[in-house]
Design an enzyme around this catalytic site. Sequence first.
Site, PDB file in Angstrom:
ATOM      1  N   HIS A 179      40.489 107.788  60.557  1.00 32.30           N
ATOM      2  CA  HIS A 179      39.786 108.470  59.460  1.00 32.30           C
ATOM      3  C   HIS A 179      39.623 109.954  59.707  1.00 32.30           C
ATOM      4  CE1 HIS A 179      38.528 104.907  57.105  1.00 32.30           C
ATOM      5  NE2 HIS A 179      38.840 104.319  58.243  1.00 32.30           N
ATOM      6  N   ASP A 388      38.473 118.391  57.809  1.00 28.33           N
ATOM      7  CA  ASP A 388      38.040 117.046  57.425  1.00 28.33           C
ATOM      8  C   ASP A 388      39.249 116.144  57.300  1.00 28.33           C
ATOM      9  OD1 ASP A 388      36.093 115.192  56.771  1.00 28.33           O
ATOM     10  OD2 ASP A 388      35.109 116.539  55.345  1.00 28.33           O
TER      11      ASP A 388
HETATM   12  C1  GDG Z   1      34.950 110.225  57.772  1.00 23.25           C
HETATM   13  C2  GDG Z   1      35.887 111.436  57.941  1.00 23.25           C
HETATM   14  C3  GDG Z   1      36.976 110.808  55.772  1.00 23.25           C
HETATM   15  C4  GDG Z   1      26.871 110.842  52.396  1.00 23.25           C
HETATM   16  N1  GDG Z   1      25.567 111.117  52.278  1.00 23.25           N
HETATM   17  C5  GDG Z   1      25.028 110.162  51.514  1.00 23.25           C
HETATM   18  C6  GDG Z   1      26.016 109.280  51.149  1.00 23.25           C
HETATM   19  N2  GDG Z   1      27.140 109.724  51.705  1.00 23.25           N
HETATM   20  C7  GDG Z   1      28.454 109.103  51.572  1.00 23.25           C
HETATM   21  C8  GDG Z   1      29.312 109.864  50.588  1.00 23.25           C
HETATM   22  C9  GDG Z   1      30.696 109.588  51.088  1.00 23.25           C
HETATM   23  C10 GDG Z   1      30.484 109.440  52.567  1.00 23.25           C
HETATM   24  O1  GDG Z   1      29.132 109.181  52.802  1.00 23.25           O
HETATM   25  C11 GDG Z   1      30.887 110.676  53.340  1.00 23.25           C
HETATM   26  O2  GDG Z   1      32.271 110.681  53.451  1.00 23.25           O
HETATM   27  P1  GDG Z   1      33.151 111.929  53.880  1.00 23.25           P
HETATM   28  O3  GDG Z   1      34.559 111.557  53.674  1.00 23.25           O
HETATM   29  O4  GDG Z   1      32.771 113.073  53.028  1.00 23.25           O
HETATM   30  O5  GDG Z   1      32.815 112.273  55.390  1.00 23.25           O
HETATM   31  P2  GDG Z   1      32.612 111.490  56.830  1.00 23.25           P
HETATM   32  O6  GDG Z   1      31.356 110.720  56.860  1.00 23.25           O
HETATM   33  O7  GDG Z   1      32.738 112.540  57.863  1.00 23.25           O
HETATM   34  O8  GDG Z   1      33.830 110.440  56.931  1.00 23.25           O
HETATM   35  C12 GDG Z   1      36.310 111.934  56.566  1.00 23.25           C
HETATM   36  C13 GDG Z   1      36.120 109.560  55.771  1.00 23.25           C
HETATM   37  O9  GDG Z   1      35.735 109.182  57.104  1.00 23.25           O
HETATM   38  C14 GDG Z   1      36.857 108.383  55.129  1.00 23.25           C
HETATM   39  O10 GDG Z   1      38.030 108.099  55.769  1.00 23.25           O
HETATM   40  O11 GDG Z   1      37.140 111.227  54.440  1.00 23.25           O
HETATM   41  O12 GDG Z   1      37.202 113.010  56.702  1.00 23.25           O
HETATM   42  O13 GDG Z   1      35.246 112.470  58.660  1.00 23.25           O
HETATM   43  O14 GDG Z   1      31.176 108.382  50.568  1.00 23.25           O
HETATM   44  O15 GDG Z   1      29.053 109.400  49.314  1.00 23.25           O
HETATM   45  N3  GDG Z   1      25.802 108.228  50.358  1.00 23.25           N
HETATM   46  C15 GDG Z   1      24.533 108.019  49.920  1.00 23.25           C
HETATM   47  N4  GDG Z   1      23.502 108.841  50.284  1.00 23.25           N
HETATM   48  C16 GDG Z   1      23.711 109.908  51.065  1.00 23.25           C
HETATM   49  O16 GDG Z   1      22.769 110.644  51.371  1.00 23.25           O
HETATM   50  N5  GDG Z   1      24.269 106.990  49.126  1.00 23.25           N
END
Ligand code: GDG
Length: 752
Positions: A179, A388
């Site tokens: 990821h 990212d």
């Molecule tokens: C890793 C990789 C890759 C966040 N805060 C809240 C919340 N979230 C949810 C978001 C989103 C997820 O968490 C965050 O996903 P990201 O992709 O932006 O980032 P990482 O956590 O670093 O994820 C990344 C991912 O894995 C998938 O492969 O894209 O590059 O680093 O879904 O919605 N959800 C809720 N409350 C929050 O406060 N409900």
Amino acid sequence: MITQDKYTFNRLVLASYRLPFNLITKDKQTQIVQNSGGLVSAILSLSQKMDTNFKQNFAKKILWVGHSEHTKKEFADVDSDKNTFDVYPVNIDPKINKKYYSGFCNDMIWPLFFFFSSVAVMDESYFENYIKANHLFFDVIEKLIQPDDLIWVHDYQLFLLPRLIRKRFPKANIGFFLHIPFPSYEIFRMMPPKWRKEILLGMLGADLIGFHTNDYTQHFLKTVSRILGYENSLRKIFAQDNIIKADAFPIGIDYDQFSLATESIEIEKEINKLTDALGEKKFIFSVDRLDYTKGILRRLLGLEYFLKNYPMWHGRVIFNMVVVPSRDTIPRYQEMKKEIEATVGMINGKYSTIGWRPIIYQYKSLTFNELVALYSFSHVGLITPLRDGMNLVAKEYVASQRHNIGVLILSEMAGAVAELGEAIIVNPFDKQEMGEAIYKALEMNDDERNHRIFQMKNRLKTYTVFSWTNDFFNQLQLIKNEQKIMEIKYINSDIEKEILTNYKHANNRVIFLDYDGTLVPLAKYPELATPNPNLIGQLKKLSSDDKNSIVIISGRDQSFLEQWFGDMNIFIIAEHGALIKKPLEKWEYEIDIDTGWKDNVYPVFQRYSDRCNGSFIEEKKASLAWHFRNCDADFAFVRSQELKEELKEIMSNELSLQILEGNKVIEIKKKGYDKGFAAIKFIDQKKNVDYILAIGDDKTDEDLFKAMPSTSYTIKVGSSPSNARYNLKYQNDVLSLIDKLIGESVHSEMGE
Ligand code: GDG
């Protein structure tokens, strides 16, 4: 649109560091709560909609293996939705977990793989605990695994797990998905050699390895080729004993979940609250886990640039920055949090008025409804990670645009940028560019906003998290099918029995054996690859059978082969067929040796040797070879292509010359002979040959395999595609086969 196929897998077993849920006890009541993070969001949707999306394919329940302090029973007692998946908690001793998760994973791999190499901590005890923890995951999987399961291992915490499973269950169906970014070779190689090798081999235990982008896939392929020496073609890696596929699978989101949510009453209520609080002001929104890769501080600098340079927007815009608590027990994260808060304070202090504060900063988690309402309500989504893997927030932001008013500002460092090209793309290190992007977004007319969001939505609708999963499973099925075809070509006990039985019954056998990579392992320099006494003994025994003609057929020169095999009862074909030596006789030229052409070619080879560190020239009687095994692979590849071009020019005047490409060697020689040609000539002279066995590993052995009659046993060493009838996985297997042939000779001599 990816069509959903029928897989041959039965159950889906997921393994990730974290289980999607945690158990929290409050006021003596135990509750199940969702963990945050991209992986959890993605896989959770999948598990919840398994039933509708993968109806005909899998057994209903997903099995999910992940770390937790709780037991399986504790989960079962509070799991309100027992139908979606079965959890298998992996309990890890906190001391191990600290060094494994906080240490190796988050203090070493995380910064290194996100290109923050200077803060990566390389501590031997971290790696020891990383190994231990991966074994703990394996212990749980070992107990539950069934033959047709698809085991899908996720992310950098479990790099070693695929190989552990493969060793114990060689036929298991294993996928691995990373990821986070996979760094360039230069960054990856900063790890101690033992770690980097173990990590790559661990990943290669899988059948299919997925990354978010093509760049990460290319980084991985290059790293595997440089560190392990495994070649690849069309993203298939030819490891010694298997073919493994590596490819890009950009993760999608559950589009409908976000899009439909914007129409719900709950979210309408949330949006109304926001409208009441903010009135006509424009609203910029960002949400990230607390992490230095997310570019939170740099984003604030971009905002400050905007406030400083576009004062007409003062009082008319609010920036809501939500930072979701994550890893905040780690000192580096605590410091970063303080710095963020100080910068917010500084900007608010500088630009606030009695009735207006530019930044609303919140350090907390949001509910799903709050999150979607903020996405949907905001005029600008400011998503600017320094790096990212993908970034799901950007995709969710687009999917949540009910009225298509939002403008997405996206970092060019996020994997998502490949699919979201209609966003305003910025370099997160450039505060001016970010500041100007905010201005542009706020001033953008409705038509343009609408058009941009519409285009991006269309793409996200098509490649959702379900298509992502389906694509991954399809590819896994395809590579499994390909491995099965290869499996038919690997010499199994039935094929071996046939080779030995026919050997036993034959009276006039010819056995062609290539030398490097077949009788001895490949070495850095040709002179280092000498035969050991055991091999010499084996060849003596094999050649002592009167019914055998043993032929060493090699690209090597006469003097090396003479030195080691000259006094044996063995035929030697040197330089790909230019010279031949019958047992205890003198060398004979098989071709007309005219080497006048060498004067033109040698200086060209010399120039390439000078220009490509580590390469060298080998001069043989009838040919010249330029070896580049010990060079930087990519650089040498480019040089080898240039050399070929230059040689072609020379060859336009010397029409009788031919380029021969071997394993990391380019050779130039006269046309009209090769290993195949030499072998056929040999067989014809022998007459009444009733058994042919030919074994080789190199590209030049393909000529030999192609030339042999179809009843011959032709065998390629290694797992790459070949004209040979069969493959043997390892060079050592050749020696075992020779031992068995010797055994048959002895038995037939004894009249058995
Ligand atoms: C890793 C990789 C890759 C966040 N805060 C809240 C919340 N979230 C949810 C978001 C989103 C997820 O968490 C965050 O996903 P990201 O992709 O932006 O980032 P990482 O956590 O670093 O994820 C990344 C991912 O894995 C998938 O492969 O894209 O590059 O680093 O879904 O919605 N959800 C809720 N409350 C929050 O406060 N409900």
